[in-house]
Scaffold this motif. Structure first.
Motif, PDB file in Angstrom:
ATOM      1  N   GLY A 215      51.263  -1.793   5.268  1.00 33.05           N
ATOM      2  CA  GLY A 215      50.036  -1.302   5.811  1.00 33.05           C
ATOM      3  C   GLY A 215      49.814  -0.080   5.165  1.00 33.05           C
ATOM      4  O   GLY A 215      50.371   0.679   4.537  1.00 33.05           O
ATOM      5  N   PHE A 216      48.231  -0.028   5.148  1.00 29.95           N
ATOM      6  CA  PHE A 216      47.544   1.124   4.558  1.00 29.95           C
ATOM      7  C   PHE A 216      47.584   2.446   5.347  1.00 29.95           C
ATOM      8  O   PHE A 216      46.974   2.306   6.686  1.00 29.95           O
ATOM      9  CB  PHE A 216      46.206   0.709   4.104  1.00 29.95           C
ATOM     10  CG  PHE A 216      45.204   1.790   3.401  1.00 29.95           C
ATOM     11  CD1 PHE A 216      45.452   2.161   2.258  1.00 29.95           C
ATOM     12  CD2 PHE A 216      44.377   2.642   4.129  1.00 29.95           C
ATOM     13  CE1 PHE A 216      44.561   2.950   1.533  1.00 29.95           C
ATOM     14  CE2 PHE A 216      43.858   3.676   3.543  1.00 29.95           C
ATOM     15  CZ  PHE A 216      43.776   3.653   2.210  1.00 29.95           C
ATOM     16  N   ARG A 217      48.157   3.455   4.779  1.00 25.90           N
ATOM     17  CA  ARG A 217      48.321   4.784   5.518  1.00 25.90           C
ATOM     18  C   ARG A 217      47.237   5.889   5.008  1.00 25.90           C
ATOM     19  O   ARG A 217      47.247   6.170   3.501  1.00 25.90           O
ATOM     20  CB  ARG A 217      49.667   5.423   5.390  1.00 25.90           C
ATOM     21  CG  ARG A 217      50.733   4.724   6.258  1.00 25.90           C
ATOM     22  CD  ARG A 217      50.474   4.713   7.542  1.00 25.90           C
ATOM     23  NE  ARG A 217      51.331   4.040   8.404  1.00 25.90           N
ATOM     24  CZ  ARG A 217      52.512   4.656   8.981  1.00 25.90           C
ATOM     25  NH1 ARG A 217      52.578   5.950   8.736  1.00 25.90           N
ATOM     26  NH2 ARG A 217      53.397   4.044   9.771  1.00 25.90           N
TER      27      ARG A 217
ATOM     28  N   ALA B  63      42.602  -7.263   0.805  1.00 25.17           N
ATOM     29  CA  ALA B  63      41.757  -7.274   1.887  1.00 25.17           C
ATOM     30  C   ALA B  63      42.211  -6.312   3.055  1.00 25.17           C
ATOM     31  O   ALA B  63      41.323  -5.794   3.844  1.00 25.17           O
ATOM     32  CB  ALA B  63      41.681  -8.753   2.428  1.00 25.17           C
ATOM     33  N   HIS B  64      43.301  -6.323   3.347  1.00 23.92           N
ATOM     34  CA  HIS B  64      43.816  -5.393   4.419  1.00 23.92           C
ATOM     35  C   HIS B  64      43.526  -3.916   3.960  1.00 23.92           C
ATOM     36  O   HIS B  64      43.580  -2.914   4.899  1.00 23.92           O
ATOM     37  CB  HIS B  64      45.423  -5.729   4.639  1.00 23.92           C
ATOM     38  CG  HIS B  64      46.446  -5.117   3.687  1.00 23.92           C
ATOM     39  ND1 HIS B  64      46.985  -3.812   3.721  1.00 23.92           N
ATOM     40  CD2 HIS B  64      46.851  -5.593   2.574  1.00 23.92           C
ATOM     41  CE1 HIS B  64      47.580  -3.684   2.755  1.00 23.92           C
ATOM     42  NE2 HIS B  64      47.615  -4.805   2.018  1.00 23.92           N
ATOM     43  N   VAL B  65      43.735  -3.580   2.790  1.00 21.00           N
ATOM     44  CA  VAL B  65      43.327  -2.192   2.456  1.00 21.00           C
ATOM     45  C   VAL B  65      41.879  -1.917   2.459  1.00 21.00           C
ATOM     46  O   VAL B  65      41.606  -0.586   2.930  1.00 21.00           O
ATOM     47  CB  VAL B  65      43.892  -1.994   0.916  1.00 21.00           C
ATOM     48  CG1 VAL B  65      43.268  -0.552   0.459  1.00 21.00           C
ATOM     49  CG2 VAL B  65      45.252  -1.967   0.681  1.00 21.00           C
ATOM     50  N   LEU B  66      41.208  -2.775   2.197  1.00 25.15           N
ATOM     51  CA  LEU B  66      39.853  -2.511   2.360  1.00 25.15           C
ATOM     52  C   LEU B  66      39.369  -2.402   3.695  1.00 25.15           C
ATOM     53  O   LEU B  66      38.461  -1.761   4.256  1.00 25.15           O
ATOM     54  CB  LEU B  66      38.896  -3.574   1.399  1.00 25.15           C
ATOM     55  CG  LEU B  66      37.305  -3.448   1.733  1.00 25.15           C
ATOM     56  CD1 LEU B  66      36.821  -2.316   1.223  1.00 25.15           C
ATOM     57  CD2 LEU B  66      36.762  -4.779   0.962  1.00 25.15           C
ATOM     58  N   ALA B  67      39.933  -3.103   4.596  1.00 22.31           N
ATOM     59  CA  ALA B  67      39.606  -3.315   6.019  1.00 22.31           C
ATOM     60  C   ALA B  67      40.117  -2.130   6.642  1.00 22.31           C
ATOM     61  O   ALA B  67      39.522  -1.497   7.449  1.00 22.31           O
ATOM     62  CB  ALA B  67      40.419  -4.390   6.683  1.00 22.31           C
ATOM     63  N   SER B  68      41.319  -1.604   6.328  1.00 26.37           N
ATOM     64  CA  SER B  68      41.733  -0.205   6.883  1.00 26.37           C
ATOM     65  C   SER B  68      40.799   0.866   6.435  1.00 26.37           C
ATOM     66  O   SER B  68      40.616   1.913   7.153  1.00 26.37           O
ATOM     67  CB  SER B  68      43.263   0.055   6.170  1.00 26.37           C
ATOM     68  OG  SER B  68      44.079  -0.915   6.833  1.00 26.37           O
ATOM     69  N   ALA B  69      40.378   1.025   5.040  1.00 24.69           N
ATOM     70  CA  ALA B  69      39.450   1.930   4.562  1.00 24.69           C
ATOM     71  C   ALA B  69      38.133   2.133   5.776  1.00 24.69           C
ATOM     72  O   ALA B  69      37.506   3.227   6.042  1.00 24.69           O
ATOM     73  CB  ALA B  69      39.195   1.777   3.172  1.00 24.69           C
TER      74      ALA B  69
END
Length: 291
Positions: free
Chosen positions: A255-257, A221-227
């Motif tokens: 964290g997604f970079r 979910a956090h990767v999708l939100a960051s995208a």
């Protein structure tokens, strides 16, 4: 398909892949079912009559960065609309856009911008650290150098880079080797699907040309939100209408970079998700005024 198509859509390609790429084959079929005839046209072929089309969808223009001045001139002269408009394409064609997104609060791979002349001083500031150096206008690892700052082989590789370009200097992230790189696909601003890309053993490049592989995966979910935040930041910069986008990045310390935001000619991984091709075709039909 109707005997006479209602719309003609040019698939802009290149001499590298002059026809419709196999990954786009189902998309092309879905368009035909909707009365839209897709035609592959090499973007810099002077014989192409672009006025014969209702719009242009950029697909495999995978050499545009090698002919960048001509590409920008082509964009300016194109007499019909681009899917993903030319202002967006111009902005996205130079990776300095990463710094624009960082200014909007997007977590990007730490990035410094420098001229070729200043590359030695820029890299020595991080002596001993493994780095990636690439032109701001590039693709498919073109003129991309990986090495450790201060080591003779790396310094020699930097000295051999073309002098006329500007470069991005970024840390090399071992997570690409260990966990892979995410690519999340969006159509009309809505999330569609994602893949994890991994390099071949002994390499760091995830592109298929270098032996890299990809597989469907569900992003956390956090990767999708960051995208999604990267696309929201793009809208805040004035590019709110994005028909298609691929958001590439890697998870670092939870964290997604963001590594890249591809809105020109991304490989869309439609071959493994036929339903995504069908949804994209429906969106394109709406844009062209069809149903």
């Amino acid at each position: 398909m109707p005997a006479s198509p209602r719309f003609r859509l040019a698939f802009a390609t290149s001499v590298l892949v002059p026809g419709i790429h196999p990954d786009d084959a189902h998309l092309a079929d879905c368009l035909r079912e909707r009365g839209i005839e897709p035609t592959a046209c090499v973007w810099n072929d002077p014989a192409v009559a672009w006025t014969g089309f209702d719009a242009v969808l950029m697909r495999s223009t995978w050499d545009y960065f090698q002919y960048y001045a001509a590409f920008l001139q082509w964009l300016d002269r194109l007499p019909v609309p681009l899917i993903n408009d030319r202002v967006l394409v111009r902005w996205n064609s130079d990776k300095r856009y990463l710094l624009d997104l960082a200014g909007q609060g997007v977590d990007i791979i730490p990035t410094r911008l420098t001229t070729a002349a200043d590359l030695p001083a820029c890299t020595r500031a991080t002596a001993g650290r493994e780095l990636i150096v690439k032109p701001t206008v590039s693709g498919t690892a073109w003129h991309t150098v990986r090495g450790r700052a201060g080591e003779p082989a790396f310094e020699a590789a930097l000295a051999a880079l073309p002098r006329e370009f500007h470069y991005l200097v970024q840390p090399f992230l071992a997570q690409v080797l260990e966990e892979g790189e995410w690519s999340l696909l969006f159509f009309g601003g809505s999330y569609s699907h994602a893949v994890i890309k991994r390099p071949a053993a002994g390499d760091f490049r995830v592109q298929g040309e270098f032996g890299g592989t990809s597989q469907l995966a569900d992003p956390p979910a956090h990767v999708l939100a960051s995208a999604q935040r990267a696309l929201d930041a793009t809208a805040a910069l004035g590019h709110g209408d994005v028909a298609y986008a691929r958001v590439d990045g890697v998870v670092v310390e939870g964290g997604f970079r963001l590594m890249e935001l591809e809105m020109i000619e991304p490989y869309l991984h439609l071959g493994v998700r036929p339903d995504a091709a069908e949804r994209f075709a429906a969106q394109l039909a709406e844009r062209l005024g069809g149903s």
